[in-house]
Each structure stands twice: as structure tokens, then as C-alpha cells.
Design a protein around this motif. Structure first.
Motif, PDB file in Angstrom:
ATOM      1  N   LEU A   1       0.832  -1.212   0.000  1.00 17.11           N
ATOM      2  CA  LEU A   1       0.000   0.000   0.000  1.00 17.11           C
ATOM      3  C   LEU A   1       0.865   1.260   0.000  1.00 17.11           C
ATOM      4  O   LEU A   1       0.616   2.206  -0.755  1.00 17.11           O
ATOM      5  N   LEU A   2       1.912   1.255   0.833  1.00 21.46           N
ATOM      6  CA  LEU A   2       2.803   2.422   0.898  1.00 21.46           C
ATOM      7  C   LEU A   2       3.563   2.599  -0.416  1.00 21.46           C
ATOM      8  O   LEU A   2       3.707   3.728  -0.905  1.00 21.46           O
ATOM      9  N   ALA A   3       4.015   1.499  -0.985  1.00 17.58           N
ATOM     10  CA  ALA A   3       4.750   1.574  -2.258  1.00 17.58           C
ATOM     11  C   ALA A   3       3.859   2.157  -3.352  1.00 17.58           C
ATOM     12  O   ALA A   3       4.275   3.041  -4.108  1.00 17.58           O
ATOM     13  N   GLN A   4       2.612   1.676  -3.407  1.00 15.96           N
ATOM     14  CA  GLN A   4       1.668   2.189  -4.409  1.00 15.96           C
ATOM     15  C   GLN A   4       1.384   3.671  -4.162  1.00 15.96           C
ATOM     16  O   GLN A   4       1.291   4.460  -5.106  1.00 15.96           O
ATOM     17  N   SER A   5       1.274   4.050  -2.879  1.00 17.34           N
ATOM     18  CA  SER A   5       1.015   5.448  -2.531  1.00 17.34           C
ATOM     19  C   SER A   5       2.158   6.347  -2.971  1.00 17.34           C
ATOM     20  O   SER A   5       1.929   7.469  -3.435  1.00 17.34           O
ATOM     21  N   ILE A   6       3.379   5.858  -2.842  1.00 15.25           N
ATOM     22  CA  ILE A   6       4.546   6.635  -3.278  1.00 15.25           C
ATOM     23  C   ILE A   6       4.472   6.884  -4.780  1.00 15.25           C
ATOM     24  O   ILE A   6       4.676   8.002  -5.253  1.00 15.25           O
ATOM     25  N   VAL A   7       4.141   5.830  -5.523  1.00 14.19           N
ATOM     26  CA  VAL A   7       4.044   5.951  -6.987  1.00 14.19           C
ATOM     27  C   VAL A   7       2.943   6.947  -7.360  1.00 14.19           C
ATOM     28  O   VAL A   7       3.157   7.847  -8.185  1.00 14.19           O
ATOM     29  N   GLU A   8       1.769   6.806  -6.728  1.00 11.93           N
ATOM     30  CA  GLU A   8       0.644   7.697  -7.035  1.00 11.93           C
ATOM     31  C   GLU A   8       0.953   9.135  -6.640  1.00 11.93           C
ATOM     32  O   GLU A   8       0.580  10.075  -7.345  1.00 11.93           O
ATOM     33  N   LEU A   9       1.659   9.300  -5.526  1.00 11.87           N
ATOM     34  CA  LEU A   9       2.052  10.636  -5.091  1.00 11.87           C
ATOM     35  C   LEU A   9       2.976  11.276  -6.132  1.00 11.87           C
ATOM     36  O   LEU A   9       2.780  12.422  -6.536  1.00 11.87           O
ATOM     37  N   ARG A  10       3.954  10.508  -6.585  1.00 13.25           N
ATOM     38  CA  ARG A  10       4.911  11.037  -7.559  1.00 13.25           C
ATOM     39  C   ARG A  10       4.272  11.292  -8.905  1.00 13.25           C
ATOM     40  O   ARG A  10       4.719  12.154  -9.659  1.00 13.25           O
ATOM     41  N   ASN A  11       3.221  10.532  -9.216  1.00 11.11           N
ATOM     42  CA  ASN A  11       2.499  10.751 -10.478  1.00 11.11           C
ATOM     43  C   ASN A  11       1.495  11.896 -10.379  1.00 11.11           C
ATOM     44  O   ASN A  11       0.813  12.200 -11.352  1.00 11.11           O
ATOM     45  N   GLY A  12       1.379  12.470  -9.183  1.00 12.55           N
ATOM     46  CA  GLY A  12       0.421  13.565  -8.996  1.00 12.55           C
ATOM     47  C   GLY A  12      -1.017  13.105  -8.901  1.00 12.55           C
ATOM     48  O   GLY A  12      -1.935  13.894  -9.051  1.00 12.55           O
ATOM     49  N   GLN A  13      -1.234  11.801  -8.646  1.00  7.39           N
ATOM     50  CA  GLN A  13      -2.600  11.271  -8.547  1.00  7.39           C
ATOM     51  C   GLN A  13      -3.108  11.322  -7.107  1.00  7.39           C
ATOM     52  O   GLN A  13      -4.305  11.338  -6.876  1.00  7.39           O
ATOM     53  N   LEU A  14      -2.174  11.282  -6.165  1.00  9.64           N
ATOM     54  CA  LEU A  14      -2.551  11.211  -4.754  1.00  9.64           C
ATOM     55  C   LEU A  14      -2.312  12.569  -4.101  1.00  9.64           C
ATOM     56  O   LEU A  14      -1.217  13.127  -4.216  1.00  9.64           O
ATOM     57  N   ASP A  15      -3.332  13.063  -3.439  1.00  6.70           N
ATOM     58  CA  ASP A  15      -3.244  14.314  -2.686  1.00  6.70           C
ATOM     59  C   ASP A  15      -2.120  14.173  -1.639  1.00  6.70           C
ATOM     60  O   ASP A  15      -2.160  13.239  -0.832  1.00  6.70           O
ATOM     61  N   PRO A  16      -1.132  15.059  -1.637  1.00  5.86           N
ATOM     62  CA  PRO A  16      -0.042  14.945  -0.657  1.00  5.86           C
ATOM     63  C   PRO A  16      -0.531  14.887   0.788  1.00  5.86           C
ATOM     64  O   PRO A  16       0.074  14.222   1.625  1.00  5.86           O
ATOM     65  N   ARG A  17      -1.657  15.565   1.063  1.00  4.90           N
ATOM     66  CA  ARG A  17      -2.183  15.513   2.443  1.00  4.90           C
ATOM     67  C   ARG A  17      -2.666  14.107   2.771  1.00  4.90           C
ATOM     68  O   ARG A  17      -2.503  13.621   3.883  1.00  4.90           O
ATOM     69  N   LEU A  18      -3.292  13.459   1.779  1.00  4.41           N
ATOM     70  CA  LEU A  18      -3.754  12.083   1.980  1.00  4.41           C
ATOM     71  C   LEU A  18      -2.558  11.142   2.124  1.00  4.41           C
ATOM     72  O   LEU A  18      -2.552  10.259   2.991  1.00  4.41           O
ATOM     73  N   ALA A  19      -1.533  11.380   1.302  1.00  8.58           N
ATOM     74  CA  ALA A  19      -0.317  10.557   1.386  1.00  8.58           C
ATOM     75  C   ALA A  19       0.312  10.705   2.768  1.00  8.58           C
ATOM     76  O   ALA A  19       0.764   9.718   3.368  1.00  8.58           O
ATOM     77  N   ASN A  20       0.313  11.925   3.267  1.00  5.24           N
ATOM     78  CA  ASN A  20       0.852  12.202   4.596  1.00  5.24           C
ATOM     79  C   ASN A  20       0.081  11.418   5.657  1.00  5.24           C
ATOM     80  O   ASN A  20       0.667  10.809   6.548  1.00  5.24           O
ATOM     81  N   ALA A  21      -1.246  11.424   5.535  1.00  6.65           N
ATOM     82  CA  ALA A  21      -2.097  10.706   6.488  1.00  6.65           C
ATOM     83  C   ALA A  21      -1.873   9.200   6.375  1.00  6.65           C
ATOM     84  O   ALA A  21      -1.823   8.501   7.394  1.00  6.65           O
ATOM     85  N   VAL A  22      -1.719   8.702   5.162  1.00 10.60           N
ATOM     86  CA  VAL A  22      -1.467   7.270   4.957  1.00 10.60           C
ATOM     87  C   VAL A  22      -0.155   6.880   5.643  1.00 10.60           C
ATOM     88  O   VAL A  22      -0.086   5.852   6.322  1.00 10.60           O
TER      89      VAL A  22
END
Ligand SMILES: [Zn+2]
Length: 128
Positions: free
Chosen positions: A66-87
């Protein structure tokens, strides 16, 4: 188009284009704070439907994925950085709970083993 009739900070007429049906520009309309809270150009709109679906993690390995996927989505600009922070934050808490749960399970097993062993020792010591 009508011009804004408000004065700027220098005390001169603003003269920016007025909002339709008004004699004031967008900045002097009193809606600037509201528009600011909606975000400017730099604040992207994140659509959570574009994120990969994940079941609740059950293991450290699930969390890792889940964290690995979140990193990829964050870097692709798909994941809100605030949500990534919470994750990341709840992920760390989850890992601590997982560790505690593992220790708890091992402790219960150890206590049972000690109980069984001391029972066996007592039985040996009983005269027949
Ligand atoms: Zn103005």
C-alpha cells in the motif's frame, strides 16, 4: 466591460475588469477569501477514484504494498499529498499495533508453555 470602482492600496482606482453585474473586480468583490479557499491554479483537484483499490492491510507486507503504491501515485500527482501524509502516519501506527499484536501472541504462547511445563514438574513431584 465596466471597471472596478474600488481603490487599491495606493488609494488609486483599481480599474480591473468588474465582475458581471457589479462595479467591483473579483479581488474587491469580497469573495476573494472564498475563492482562495477553493484554491488557485496550483492546487490540483485529486480524484480518489483514480487511486488503486486496497483492502485493509493484514500484514506488514500488505502495508508495504500500500505504501509503495502510494509513493508511486504521489509522484504521479494522482494522490493528494495531504492524503499521502495521512497514509504514512496511520501506516506507522498500524505497524506499531502489528508489532504489539505479534508480541502479545508470542507472550500468550510462552505463558501456556510455562504453565504446561510447571504442571508436568508438579506431576513428577507427586508421590504415588
Ligand atoms: Zn478592484
Amino acid at each position: 466591460m465596466a471597471k472596478c470602482r474600488a481603490n487599491n492600496k495606493a488609494g488609486k482606482p483599481c480599474e480591473a475588469p468588474a465582475v458581471e453585474g457589479s462595479d467591483r473586480c473579483i479581488m474587491h468583490s469580497g469573495r476573494a477569501a472564498e475563492l482562495g479557499s477553493k484554491g488557485g491554479r496550483r492546487r490540483a483537484i485529486y480524484n480518489q477514484e483514480n487511486l488503486k483499490e486496497f483492502a485493509a492491510p493484514k500484514t506488514a507486507g500488505d502495508l508495504r504494498d500500500l505504501l509503495a503504491q502510494s509513493i508511486v501515485e504521489l509522484r504521479n500527482g494522482q494522490l493528494d499529498p495531504r492524503l499521502a501524509n495521512a497514509v504514512g502516519y496511520v501506516g506507522a501506527s498500524y505497524l506499531r499495533a502489528l508489532e504489539m499484536s505479534d508480541i502479545e501472541t508470542r507472550l500468550i504462547r510462552l505463558e501456556r508453555e510455562i504453565e504446561r511445563t510447571s504442571q508436568a514438574v508438579r506431576n513428577v513431584g507427586v508421590p504415588r
